[in-house]
Design a protein around this motif. Sequence first.
Motif, PDB file in Angstrom:
ATOM      1  N   PHE A 102       0.827  -1.201   0.000  1.00  0.00           N
ATOM      2  CA  PHE A 102       0.000   0.000   0.000  1.00  0.00           C
ATOM      3  C   PHE A 102       0.864   1.254   0.000  1.00  0.00           C
ATOM      4  N   LYS A 103       0.398   2.244  -0.767  1.00  0.00           N
ATOM      5  CA  LYS A 103       1.072   3.529  -0.863  1.00  0.00           C
ATOM      6  C   LYS A 103       0.110   4.647  -0.459  1.00  0.00           C
ATOM      7  N   VAL A 104       0.660   5.821  -0.240  1.00  0.00           N
ATOM      8  CA  VAL A 104      -0.154   7.010   0.007  1.00  0.00           C
ATOM      9  C   VAL A 104      -1.044   7.255  -1.210  1.00  0.00           C
ATOM     10  N   ASN A 105      -2.295   7.617  -0.956  1.00  0.00           N
ATOM     11  CA  ASN A 105      -3.317   7.903  -1.979  1.00  0.00           C
ATOM     12  C   ASN A 105      -3.900   6.653  -2.632  1.00  0.00           C
ATOM     13  N   ASP A 106      -3.519   5.480  -2.163  1.00  0.00           N
ATOM     14  CA  ASP A 106      -4.184   4.276  -2.648  1.00  0.00           C
ATOM     15  C   ASP A 106      -5.642   4.290  -2.210  1.00  0.00           C
ATOM     16  N   ILE A 107      -6.516   3.810  -3.095  1.00  0.00           N
ATOM     17  CA  ILE A 107      -7.933   3.665  -2.760  1.00  0.00           C
ATOM     18  C   ILE A 107      -8.159   2.202  -2.394  1.00  0.00           C
ATOM     19  N   VAL A 108      -8.686   1.990  -1.197  1.00  0.00           N
ATOM     20  CA  VAL A 108      -8.767   0.640  -0.643  1.00  0.00           C
ATOM     21  C   VAL A 108     -10.224   0.279  -0.343  1.00  0.00           C
ATOM     22  N   SER A 109     -10.592  -0.939  -0.706  1.00  0.00           N
ATOM     23  CA  SER A 109     -11.898  -1.488  -0.354  1.00  0.00           C
ATOM     24  C   SER A 109     -11.711  -2.504   0.774  1.00  0.00           C
ATOM     25  N   VAL A 110     -12.474  -2.328   1.848  1.00  0.00           N
ATOM     26  CA  VAL A 110     -12.403  -3.246   2.990  1.00  0.00           C
ATOM     27  C   VAL A 110     -13.813  -3.730   3.316  1.00  0.00           C
ATOM     28  N   PHE A 111     -13.993  -5.035   3.319  1.00  0.00           N
ATOM     29  CA  PHE A 111     -15.293  -5.608   3.665  1.00  0.00           C
ATOM     30  C   PHE A 111     -15.099  -6.697   4.715  1.00  0.00           C
ATOM     31  N   VAL A 112     -15.838  -6.558   5.811  1.00  0.00           N
ATOM     32  CA  VAL A 112     -15.729  -7.504   6.929  1.00  0.00           C
ATOM     33  C   VAL A 112     -17.013  -8.330   7.003  1.00  0.00           C
ATOM     34  N   SER A 113     -16.862  -9.625   7.176  1.00  0.00           N
ATOM     35  CA  SER A 113     -18.032 -10.497   7.311  1.00  0.00           C
ATOM     36  C   SER A 113     -17.809 -11.506   8.427  1.00  0.00           C
ATOM     37  N   THR A 114     -18.922 -12.009   8.975  1.00  0.00           N
ATOM     38  CA  THR A 114     -18.896 -13.037  10.002  1.00  0.00           C
ATOM     39  C   THR A 114     -20.275 -13.677  10.055  1.00  0.00           C
ATOM     40  N   PHE A 115     -20.415 -14.697  10.872  1.00  0.00           N
ATOM     41  CA  PHE A 115     -21.707 -15.381  10.968  1.00  0.00           C
ATOM     42  C   PHE A 115     -22.762 -14.502  11.626  1.00  0.00           C
ATOM     43  N   ASP A 116     -22.331 -13.604  12.481  1.00  0.00           N
ATOM     44  CA  ASP A 116     -23.265 -12.710  13.173  1.00  0.00           C
ATOM     45  C   ASP A 116     -23.439 -11.444  12.333  1.00  0.00           C
ATOM     46  N   LEU A 117     -24.505 -11.393  11.542  1.00  0.00           N
ATOM     47  CA  LEU A 117     -24.705 -10.282  10.616  1.00  0.00           C
ATOM     48  C   LEU A 117     -24.942  -8.957  11.326  1.00  0.00           C
ATOM     49  N   GLU A 118     -25.577  -8.986  12.472  1.00  0.00           N
ATOM     50  CA  GLU A 118     -25.837  -7.757  13.229  1.00  0.00           C
ATOM     51  C   GLU A 118     -24.553  -7.189  13.810  1.00  0.00           C
TER      52      GLU A 118
END
Length: 257
Positions: free
Chosen positions: A53-69
């Motif tokens: 990763f560099k400065v000004n990189d555009i990053v997508s982060v998605f977190v998932s688990t069994f507990d949707l709430e």
Amino acid sequence: MNKLLLSFKRALLSFLIFIFLFTSCGSKKDVVYFQNAKDFETLVDTDTFTPKFKVNDIVSVFVSTFDLEAVKPFNMYKSTGESQSEIVDYVIDINGNIDYPVLGKIKLIGLTVEEAKTLFKEKLSDYLKDPIVNIRILNFRISVLGQVNSPGRYEVSGERITLLEAIAMAGDLNIKGERKNVLVIRDFNGTKTYSRLDLTSKELFNSPVYYLTQNDVVYVEPNKSAISGSVTDTRIGTIISVVSFLVTTSLLLITRN
């Protein structure tokens, strides 16, 4: 007089053919790739390169688990139209951080995607059980300029790309491209590095810039033939004009005599 006129035409035609051959000639050693690679030779790729990763990189982060709430606070969405939304992207700031929901500032600069996933999982362990983290660099682009058939900026869908793949995306070098001195310009947090590679040698595969990073620029400069040709083209135009003038003048003198 007809014989003399025919001689002039032949001389002029011979001159033009000579000029064409002189300006279009090129040797095999300047054009062919990987010339020192031997038949059935095996080269083992020991490069474990992965982009960081560099400065000004555009990053997508998605977190998932069994507990949707439980996972909802960690995934921010933005509206994109009628009842539609998409996950919010993050830009790495000048200090190398992104500001992530609940977790606050997370330093990503200098990390690989896998290292970033591990970091997120550690920070999420206080809130979620067995979280799954998906991270992508969204602005992984490279630019290929100069003597290629389709210069431009290209999106990279995977996590890494080689110099040869980038050149292939740009339609390969044209015949005027200098294959022995291809320039790769790399910017890492404001520091630019310049590396030159020889496409005619198999040592290309051992170069530290054989695998490109996001926003690298590949520049193919014109070869000697192209440079001399551009100068010669101007001279040829002048020479042809002079020759035409002399031929016309000579013919007029012959006709009058």
